[in-house]
Every structure is written in C-alpha cells, then in structure tokens.
Design an enzyme around this catalytic site. Structure first.
Site, PDB file in Angstrom:
ATOM      1  NE  ARG A  36      73.134  53.330   6.245  1.00 26.48           N
ATOM      2  CZ  ARG A  36      74.145  52.843   5.541  1.00 26.48           C
ATOM      3  NH1 ARG A  36      75.384  53.117   5.891  1.00 26.48           N
ATOM      4  NH2 ARG A  36      73.924  52.079   4.508  1.00 26.48           N
ATOM      5  CE  LYS A 207      82.247  45.967 -11.662  1.00 26.49           C
ATOM      6  NZ  LYS A 207      82.996  45.550 -10.464  1.00 26.49           N
ATOM      7  N   GLY A 357      71.386  50.903  -1.928  1.00 30.28           N
ATOM      8  CA  GLY A 357      72.606  51.229  -2.671  1.00 30.28           C
ATOM      9  C   GLY A 357      72.432  52.423  -3.588  1.00 30.28           C
ATOM     10  N   GLY A 380      73.947  46.117   0.250  1.00 29.31           N
ATOM     11  CA  GLY A 380      74.320  44.699   0.144  1.00 29.31           C
ATOM     12  C   GLY A 380      73.261  43.794   0.746  1.00 29.31           C
TER      13      GLY A 380
END
Ligand code: AMP
Length: 400
Positions: A36, A207, A357, A380
């Site tokens: 980053r 999920k 992610g 996100g």
C-alpha cells in the site's frame, strides 16, 4: 462524470494535503507487506517533483484503547516511505495542534511530511470514523488543496476523506483524486458501467451473504456469472442437491433460489468438487460430480468445473473476479483458484480485474497477478463498487 485528478492541479509551492492508504500490517513496529505504501508513491512523487509540499495522512488499524496507540503509530511507515522515496520524511506524532502546524509551516517545496494515525482521533468520541465536521474542517485548514488517493477507505465517510473534502470545497479549494484512486475508478468503473462484451463475472469466497449485492448487480450487467468457492453449496442446497458437511448459509437458501430464478442460464455453477472428510490439507481427498456425499465437505471446484469455466471465459472481453474458487490457503484445495487465475492471464484481448480482498491475496500467493490488467487495492471498497453503490469518498472528489 470524470473526476478531477492530481495532474489537473497546479501543485507548485502549494501545501498539498493528501489522504493515502497506509493501513499496512504492522507487528511490534515492523511492517509486513508494504504494497500500500508502494501504491501511493506515484501521487507523492508527482506532487514533490512538481514543487508541491506533500502533507500525508492515513488511518492504521482500529484504535479502541490508549494502549492501541503504541502498536498503531505510523512512525515506522514514515521510515519505510523515506526508504522508498530515497529522501527524508518528517513524521509528526500528533493529529492536530501547534506541533503539526509549525512543522507544516516549516516545509520547503518538495518536502514530505506524514502525521499520526487519523484514528487516534477515535479515542475521544469517534471523531475520525464518525466524520466529525470540526475535525474535517481543521484538517482542511492545513492545506491549499486536497488529494484523495485512499481507495481502500472510499466506501466509508470519515473525517479524513469525506469531512476534509467537503470543508475544502466549501472554502473554494480543489479536491482531486490521486493516481491510484483514478486507476481504481477507471478499471472498476468501466467494467461495471461500460464493459466490453462478453462480460463474465466470477464470484467465489466463503459467504453468499457478503456477495448477494454484487451478484444481484452484476447479473444485470454481465453475460455470465460464474459462481465458485464455499458459497456454491448454498446454491446447491437451493437446487435441492445434497451438500454433505460443506459450508452453507441456511438463512440464505431462499435468496439463492431467487438469484437462480433471476439469473437463469446466465449463472454457471461448478459441476464437480474436491471433497474431504475434514477441513484439513492432510486428509485424503477425492473428486465427486454433483451432489456432495454424506460425511464429506467440498473444499475446491473439480477439474470438469475448471474446464467448463475456461470455456465460458475464453471469449470474454471483460472479466471481474472476486473471491477464491476454493480453500486456496491449503495446497490441495488451491487448484481451482490457480487454474482460473492462470487462464485469466492468457486472455490477452480481455480486461481482467481482480476485486480486492481475499482474491487479491490469492492471485498474489499463487503468483498469477502479473498477467492481469488490474488488481484492486480495496476489499470492501471494490465490493461496494461492484454492487453499484456510490462510494462517499469518491463522491466527495470534485468533478472535472
Ligand atoms: P471471502 O472473504 O468471502 O472472499 O472468502 C474467502 C475465503 O473463502 C478463503 O479464506 C477461502 O479459504 C474460503 N473458501 C473458499 N472456498 C471454500 C469452501 N469450499 N469451503 C470453505 N471455505 C472456502
């Protein structure tokens, strides 16, 4: 609407306030992955090479107690940034006050300053995370213009991205995107709003509940939606198939039924799975077609699914991928993710985008990232972008 970017600004002699995403893993003062920090370099270098003063700020982790401040100081990040830039970076260990203002007033053109973790402001009433207007106003007063290069937090409205931007604009100052933010908006934006067809989305991961919004939105946009990973088995359950001990979200079976009805033959599900009796790399595994037998859990897609997915992907012109095809962290269940990633790398005519992610971790771990067009830095944030939501951090940047 195209956003203003840092290259549209005249930064010479100016105090350029810059929100970066330096939310890197730090343990006992040692930085793990510095990706980053590296990703923020183009905007920082552009600013200082053009005679601006770069005043950087970022959050790091979550601050809940006074104790957290020791582990979550940005001081080691300033050192790493200095090493990467090959020049000194002044670190100011506060988030406001005379010490910070004096340091800024003492800057020369081309200097770089980083001040302390913005979430230190959360100890006193969640000022940063709660987008306290007074705090946004204060930070805005420190610069002549504001550049937001922190895509990773663009889905949050915090004082350090939205509050400060609104206050700047209210003062007639410019708010622009940095190069990283610009790149994210370009690739994710084009993929979702103006994709070249055929457009194929690949959605995996654990999920269904995390991805319902994305599946729903992309079903309207994509020509095919491939589903893999653990969420496959909630869809299997929705189709009345046996799933053994595989991952399932019982309360999402009805939603899965609705998605299947809406998607029809747009939706491509795995036809076979790698199964084992335990969630363990070191137990025997086998490939089964269709139903998962009692006593087994599905941990990866099987070879026929890989072949079928490749067939769907071979003519694609745009591919968006979010979520691994199996438990890629264990070598015996990494094959599906690896094969899909490698295949995307061969699609030279297609724009291939990995949506942050775990999928980003997967392509990096498996070494297939270099051949892809764009790997998003925001987990996100990229998910919310793919859901078609307006991200407050981006909305607050001025239009061209
Ligand atoms: P997500 O954060 O939703 O993208 O999910 C990523 C996680 O899903 C990874 O840690 C994978 O190990 C996990 N995963 C993928 N496939 C399966 C599966 N078949 N069963 C259990 N976990 C899975």
């Amino acid at each position: 609407m195209a956003k203003l970017t840092v290259s549209d600004l005249d930064v010479k002699d100016k105090k350029v306030l810059m929100r970066v995403d330096f939310n890197v893993p730090v343990k006992n003062g040692v930085i793990g992955d510095d990706n980053r920090i590296v990703a923020a370099l183009p905007t920082i270098k552009y600013t200082i090479d053009n005679g601006g003063k770069a005043i950087l700020f970022s959050h790091l982790g979550r601050i809940k107690t006074e104790e957290d401040k020791k582990e979550l100081t940005l001081r080691p990040v300033a050192q790493r940034l200095s090493d990467l830039l090959g020049k000194p970076v002044t670190f100011v260990p506060v988030t406001r006050g005379a010490q910070l203002e004096d340091a800024i007033n003492g800057m020369n053109d081309g200097d770089v300053l980083l001040f302390e973790n913005t979430r230190f402001e959360d100890l006193d009433g969640k000022k940063e995370s709660g987008n306290d207007p007074e705090l946004g106003q204060y930070w805005a007063s420190l610069g002549d213009m504001f550049v937001n290069d922190a895509f990773g937090t663009a889905h949050r409205a915090h004082a350090s991205n939205v509050g400060v931007a609104e206050a700047m604009k209210a003062d007639g100052k410019k708010v622009a995107a940095g190069f990283l933010m610009e790149k994210e908006i370009k690739f994710l934006g084009e993929a979702v709003d103006d994709p070249k067809h055929p457009f194929v989305a690949i959605l995996g991961g654990a999920k269904v509940s995390d991805k319902i919004g994305v599946i729903d939105h992309l079903l309207d946009k994509a020509d095919k939606v491939i589903i893999g990973g653990g969420m496959t088995y909630t869809f299997y359950a929705a189709k009345g198939m046996s799933i053994g001990n595989s991952l399932v979200e019982a309360d999402k079976i009805d939603v899965a039924k609705e998605i299947l009805a809406k998607g029809g033959d747009k939706i491509v599900l795995p036809v076979d799975s790698v199964v084992a009796e335990k969630f363990d790399n070191d137990v025997p595994n086998k490939v089964v077609e269709g139903d998962i037998p009692d006593g087994y859990m599905a941990l990866d897609i099987g070879p026929k699914s890989v072949a079928e997915f490749k067939d769907v992907l071979k003519d694609a012109k745009t591919v968006v991928w979010n979520g691994p095809m199996g438990v890629f962290e264990m070598s015996n269940y990494a094959n599906g993710t690896l094969e899909v990633g490698k295949f995307l790398g061969t699609l030279s005519d297609a724009t291939t985008i990995v949506g942050g992610g775990d999928s980003t971790a997967a392509v990096k771990q498996l070494g297939v990232g270099d051949q892809l067009t764009h790997i998003s830095t925001g987990g996100g944030a990229s998910l919310e972008y793919l859901e078609g939501k307006e991200l407050p951090g981006i909305a607050a940047i001025s239009n061209k």
